[in-house]
Design a protein around this motif. Sequence first.
Motif, PDB file in Angstrom:
ATOM      1  N   THR A   2       0.837  -1.197   0.000  1.00 25.74           N
ATOM      2  CA  THR A   2       0.000   0.000   0.000  1.00 25.74           C
ATOM      3  C   THR A   2       0.874   1.249   0.000  1.00 25.74           C
ATOM      4  O   THR A   2       0.626   2.192  -0.764  1.00 25.74           O
ATOM      5  CB  THR A   2      -0.950   0.009   1.212  1.00 25.74           C
ATOM      6  N   GLU A  49       3.954   1.474  -1.068  1.00 25.63           N
ATOM      7  CA  GLU A  49       4.612   1.559  -2.371  1.00 25.63           C
ATOM      8  C   GLU A  49       3.665   2.122  -3.416  1.00 25.63           C
ATOM      9  O   GLU A  49       4.048   2.956  -4.235  1.00 25.63           O
ATOM     10  CB  GLU A  49       5.107   0.178  -2.807  1.00 25.63           C
ATOM     11  N   LEU A  50       2.426   1.692  -3.379  1.00 25.40           N
ATOM     12  CA  LEU A  50       1.423   2.180  -4.318  1.00 25.40           C
ATOM     13  C   LEU A  50       1.186   3.681  -4.108  1.00 25.40           C
ATOM     14  O   LEU A  50       1.153   4.450  -5.069  1.00 25.40           O
ATOM     15  CB  LEU A  50       0.115   1.408  -4.152  1.00 25.40           C
ATOM     16  N   ILE A  51       1.046   4.075  -2.864  1.00 28.45           N
ATOM     17  CA  ILE A  51       0.841   5.491  -2.557  1.00 28.45           C
ATOM     18  C   ILE A  51       2.030   6.316  -3.031  1.00 28.45           C
ATOM     19  O   ILE A  51       1.854   7.366  -3.662  1.00 28.45           O
ATOM     20  CB  ILE A  51       0.583   5.696  -1.048  1.00 28.45           C
ATOM     21  N   ASN A  52       3.240   5.846  -2.744  1.00 26.46           N
ATOM     22  CA  ASN A  52       4.435   6.572  -3.185  1.00 26.46           C
ATOM     23  C   ASN A  52       4.495   6.669  -4.702  1.00 26.46           C
ATOM     24  O   ASN A  52       4.841   7.716  -5.260  1.00 26.46           O
ATOM     25  CB  ASN A  52       5.695   5.916  -2.641  1.00 26.46           C
ATOM     26  N   HIS A  53       4.158   5.588  -5.374  1.00 27.41           N
ATOM     27  CA  HIS A  53       4.153   5.586  -6.842  1.00 27.41           C
ATOM     28  C   HIS A  53       3.126   6.588  -7.373  1.00 27.41           C
ATOM     29  O   HIS A  53       3.417   7.361  -8.299  1.00 27.41           O
ATOM     30  CB  HIS A  53       3.841   4.181  -7.356  1.00 27.41           C
ATOM     31  N   LEU A  54       1.949   6.590  -6.793  1.00 26.69           N
ATOM     32  CA  LEU A  54       0.904   7.522  -7.224  1.00 26.69           C
ATOM     33  C   LEU A  54       1.297   8.970  -6.950  1.00 26.69           C
ATOM     34  O   LEU A  54       1.033   9.859  -7.775  1.00 26.69           O
ATOM     35  CB  LEU A  54      -0.427   7.185  -6.549  1.00 26.69           C
ATOM     36  N   LEU A  55       1.935   9.219  -5.825  1.00 33.33           N
ATOM     37  CA  LEU A  55       2.399  10.575  -5.515  1.00 33.33           C
ATOM     38  C   LEU A  55       3.437  11.042  -6.529  1.00 33.33           C
ATOM     39  O   LEU A  55       3.406  12.192  -6.985  1.00 33.33           O
ATOM     40  CB  LEU A  55       2.976  10.642  -4.101  1.00 33.33           C
ATOM     41  N   LYS A  56       4.347  10.155  -6.900  1.00 31.06           N
ATOM     42  CA  LYS A  56       5.349  10.500  -7.916  1.00 31.06           C
ATOM     43  C   LYS A  56       4.691  10.808  -9.244  1.00 31.06           C
ATOM     44  O   LYS A  56       5.087  11.740  -9.946  1.00 31.06           O
ATOM     45  CB  LYS A  56       6.376   9.374  -8.063  1.00 31.06           C
ATOM     46  N   GLN A  57       3.684  10.023  -9.597  1.00 37.15           N
ATOM     47  CA  GLN A  57       2.967  10.276 -10.840  1.00 37.15           C
ATOM     48  C   GLN A  57       2.271  11.637 -10.798  1.00 37.15           C
ATOM     49  O   GLN A  57       2.302  12.385 -11.775  1.00 37.15           O
ATOM     50  CB  GLN A  57       1.931   9.187 -11.113  1.00 37.15           C
ATOM     51  N   LEU A  58       1.644  11.947  -9.671  1.00 39.97           N
ATOM     52  CA  LEU A  58       0.980  13.244  -9.525  1.00 39.97           C
ATOM     53  C   LEU A  58       1.973  14.391  -9.621  1.00 39.97           C
ATOM     54  O   LEU A  58       1.709  15.405 -10.278  1.00 39.97           O
ATOM     55  CB  LEU A  58       0.235  13.320  -8.185  1.00 39.97           C
ATOM     56  N   LYS A  92       2.924  14.823 -13.215  1.00 43.18           N
ATOM     57  CA  LYS A  92       1.842  15.474 -13.965  1.00 43.18           C
ATOM     58  C   LYS A  92       1.759  16.951 -13.605  1.00 43.18           C
ATOM     59  O   LYS A  92       1.488  17.789 -14.476  1.00 43.18           O
ATOM     60  CB  LYS A  92       0.498  14.785 -13.708  1.00 43.18           C
TER      61      LYS A  92
END
Length: 57
Positions: A12, A14-23, A26
């Motif tokens: 979870t 790792e997923l949050i960190n990945h999503l934050l990096k994507q944001l 963007k």
Amino acid sequence: METSGKAEDLNTNELINHLLKQLESKDRQMEQLNQTIANLTETINELKRKIFGISSE
């Protein structure tokens, strides 16, 4: 059971960190696009002034 919970938390996180990096990526892209739009708008306004002798607002 406890190990599974830790692994799930790790996934979870790792997923949050990945999503934050994507944001963040963007957001940088949007900032660049906004700057490009501002530059192009200024160029258009300059051309209008040169061609038509008018000022743009």
